[in-house]
Design an enzyme around this catalytic site. Structure first.
Site, PDB file in Angstrom:
ATOM      1  N   HIS A  70     -23.312  10.812  -1.355  1.00  0.00           N
ATOM      2  CA  HIS A  70     -22.322  11.758  -1.887  1.00  0.00           C
ATOM      3  C   HIS A  70     -20.996  11.653  -1.121  1.00  0.00           C
ATOM      4  O   HIS A  70     -20.234  12.603  -1.070  1.00  0.00           O
ATOM      5  CB  HIS A  70     -22.824  13.210  -1.835  1.00  0.00           C
ATOM      6  N   SER A 109       5.570  -0.201   1.085  1.00  0.00           N
ATOM      7  CA  SER A 109       6.188   0.665   0.077  1.00  0.00           C
ATOM      8  C   SER A 109       7.694   0.506   0.183  1.00  0.00           C
ATOM      9  O   SER A 109       8.233   0.337   1.271  1.00  0.00           O
ATOM     10  CB  SER A 109       5.789   2.112   0.348  1.00  0.00           C
ATOM     11  N   LYS A 117       3.947   2.685   5.242  1.00  0.00           N
ATOM     12  CA  LYS A 117       2.795   2.398   4.394  1.00  0.00           C
ATOM     13  C   LYS A 117       2.274   0.967   4.538  1.00  0.00           C
ATOM     14  O   LYS A 117       3.039   0.029   4.682  1.00  0.00           O
ATOM     15  CB  LYS A 117       3.154   2.626   2.912  1.00  0.00           C
ATOM     16  N   GLU A 158      -7.112  -2.478  -4.817  1.00  0.00           N
ATOM     17  CA  GLU A 158      -6.944  -1.631  -6.005  1.00  0.00           C
ATOM     18  C   GLU A 158      -6.907  -2.467  -7.280  1.00  0.00           C
ATOM     19  O   GLU A 158      -7.421  -2.071  -8.326  1.00  0.00           O
ATOM     20  CB  GLU A 158      -5.668  -0.802  -5.879  1.00  0.00           C
TER      21      GLU A 158
END
Ligand code: ARG
Length: 456
Positions: free
Chosen positions: A153, A274, A280, A287
């Site tokens: 979980h 970024s 970043k 992704e």
């Protein structure tokens, strides 16, 4: 009544909708190979004069050399790679080129080309997956004893080792390898000689063309052979399942690379910045692997829906079989390469992993198991006692192994100092020695067994 103004329109649209050359030119090598095997057999069987067969074969080599040098021209009027190549051949050798298509139809021709293409693609995927497996094994070996929190979980559950976690992905990839190998074996039959749908009256040697093209033998039913695209679906099913696995691994990297987790620092090569936030380091490749998996599943769905409900034998719908396979293959090849690079270069922050494994009361099950083992207490009761110990540790803001013996004995008299032997994360993972368990000794065995099975 209205046809006049559309007189040119429909025919150019017809040409456009009919043409597959923009995408099937990608199979030109397979098309040339298939034609060369076919004409060599026609010559040997005396169906085409041996000298003509030799002229055609040399002409095909010359067309191939042109394609290699200049690329394949997209001539919509010539419809597809098969007609284009025959037209180019005729330009080179004249009317004798017309003998190439004896005892053949584009239906068995395209089925053969596409099987060859998918087989080559499968071999590429198998090589790429082997490299990913090597990377997983190497990193698992390095981290067979590195403790991290194991999750259910996405909550800290029990400590595991990073090596064990990486080997879980090795298992998934091993199943993918077996699926691709299986698909390759099942699809390795040659449709050539099935002709349009019914076979042919010419005295072909189908065994010879099959062998020349590296197939295990000819297909057994001409109707099935020209209408079957199971080999492409098998490839896509294996690809879809593989993409799901890669997507799950990519998701782990996305989570692990986030600041709150901080389990992994992706190398510069596998991070992007970024344009507005200078701090970043984005896991874009991970992704995109996650995103691409959806598109690959879409490719599988696309071909399944193209094929569903088609009567025997060939229907032009089947020309749409190629784009989803090409797209899925390109996306999958990129995804495997990207995950391999990320696994190889990731800096695992084992200090963070250990810290989090220690902070989540992840050894609570070890305490309960100890009460069962040493105190003869039923597991349900041990679970309850342990719950109270966790609450006590939480109240004091300490780890379970930092509680005083007195704190534990206040909860249950049967606890003695030996319990501290099981409350650390290292003791916890070392104790999980069941076959397939996370104990470093078992993980090292699993790695050795995997290497032996793969002969590396
Ligand atoms: N370009 C076609 C395809 O990819 C070749 C087969 C054409 N056959 C036919 N009967 N029109 O399916």
């Amino acid at each position: 009544m209205w046809g006049g103004r559309f007189a040119e329109g429909p025919s150019s649209v017809m040409r456009e909708i009919n043409a597959s050359i923009p995408f099937d030119k990608r199979m030109w090598r397979q098309d040339i190979a298939g034609s060369k095997a076919h004409v060599a057999m026609l010559g040997k069987q005396g169906i085409v004069d041996a000298a003509d067969a030799a002229t055609i074969s040399a002409g095909l080599d010359a067309v191939a050399a042109d394609y290699e040098r200049d690329g394949v021209p997209e001539d919509l009027a010539l419809e597809d790679i098969h007609m284009l190549t025959e037209a180019r051949l005729a330009e080179k050798i004249g009317p004798v080129a017309g003998r190439l298509h004896t005892a053949r139809s584009r239906n068995d021709q395209v089925a053969t080309d596409f099987r060859l293409w998918v087989r080559d693609a499968t071999d590429q995927v198998l090589a790429a997956l082997a490299a990913l497996q090597d990377a997983l094994l190497a990193r698992a070996d390095e981290h067979a004893g590195s403790v991290m929190p194991g999750f259910t979980h996405l909550q800290s559950a029990q400590p595991v080792t990073l090596g064990h976690h990486l080997m879980a992905y090795f298992e998934m990839i091993a199943r993918d390898v077996s699926r691709f190998a299986d698909a390759r074996a099942r699809g390795n039959r040659c449709p050539l000689g099935s002709a349009a749908l019914a076979g042919t009256g010419f005295p072909l040697d189908r065994e010879a063309t099959a062998a020349a093209l590296g197939f295990d033998g000819p297909t057994r039913n001409s109707l099935d052979a020209v209408s079957d695209r199971d080999f492409a679906l098998d490839y896509l099913m294996a690809a879809a399942q593989c993409a799901l696995h890669l997507s799950r691994l990519a998701e782990e990297f996305v989570i692990w690379a986030s600041q709150p987790f901080g389990f992994v620092k992706l190398s510069d090569q596998w991070s992007t910045g970024s344009s507005i936030m200078p701090q970043k380091r984005n896991p874009d490749a991970a992704e995109l692997v996650r995103g691409h998996s959806g598109r690959i599943v879409g490719c599988l769905t696309s071909l399944m829906i193209t094929m569903k409900g088609l009567p025997l034998a060939y229907s032009k719908d089947m020309q749409d079989d190629k784009p989803p396979v090409f797209e899925a293959h390109d996306l999958l090849a990129l995804s495997i390469a990207a995950m391999t690079g990320m696994v190889e270069s990731a800096q695992f922050r084992t200090d963070r992993m250990r810290g989090l494994a220690e902070s989540g009361f992840a050894t609570a099950t070890d305490l309960a198991d100890w009460l069962v083992r040493e105190g003869g207490i039923p597991f349900r009761e041990a679970h309850h006692i342990t719950g109270r110990a966790v609450a006590a540790a939480e109240a004091k803001n300490v780890r379970l192994d930092q509680l005083e013996l007195a704190d534990l004995q206040a909860i249950d008299q049967r606890i003695d100092e030996r319990v501290f032997g099981v409350l650390t994360v290292d003791a916890s993972v070392a104790s999980r020695i069941s076959f397939g368990g996370t104990a470093p000794v078992r993980v090292r065995e699993a790695i050795a067994a995997a290497r032996a099975a793969r002969g590396v």
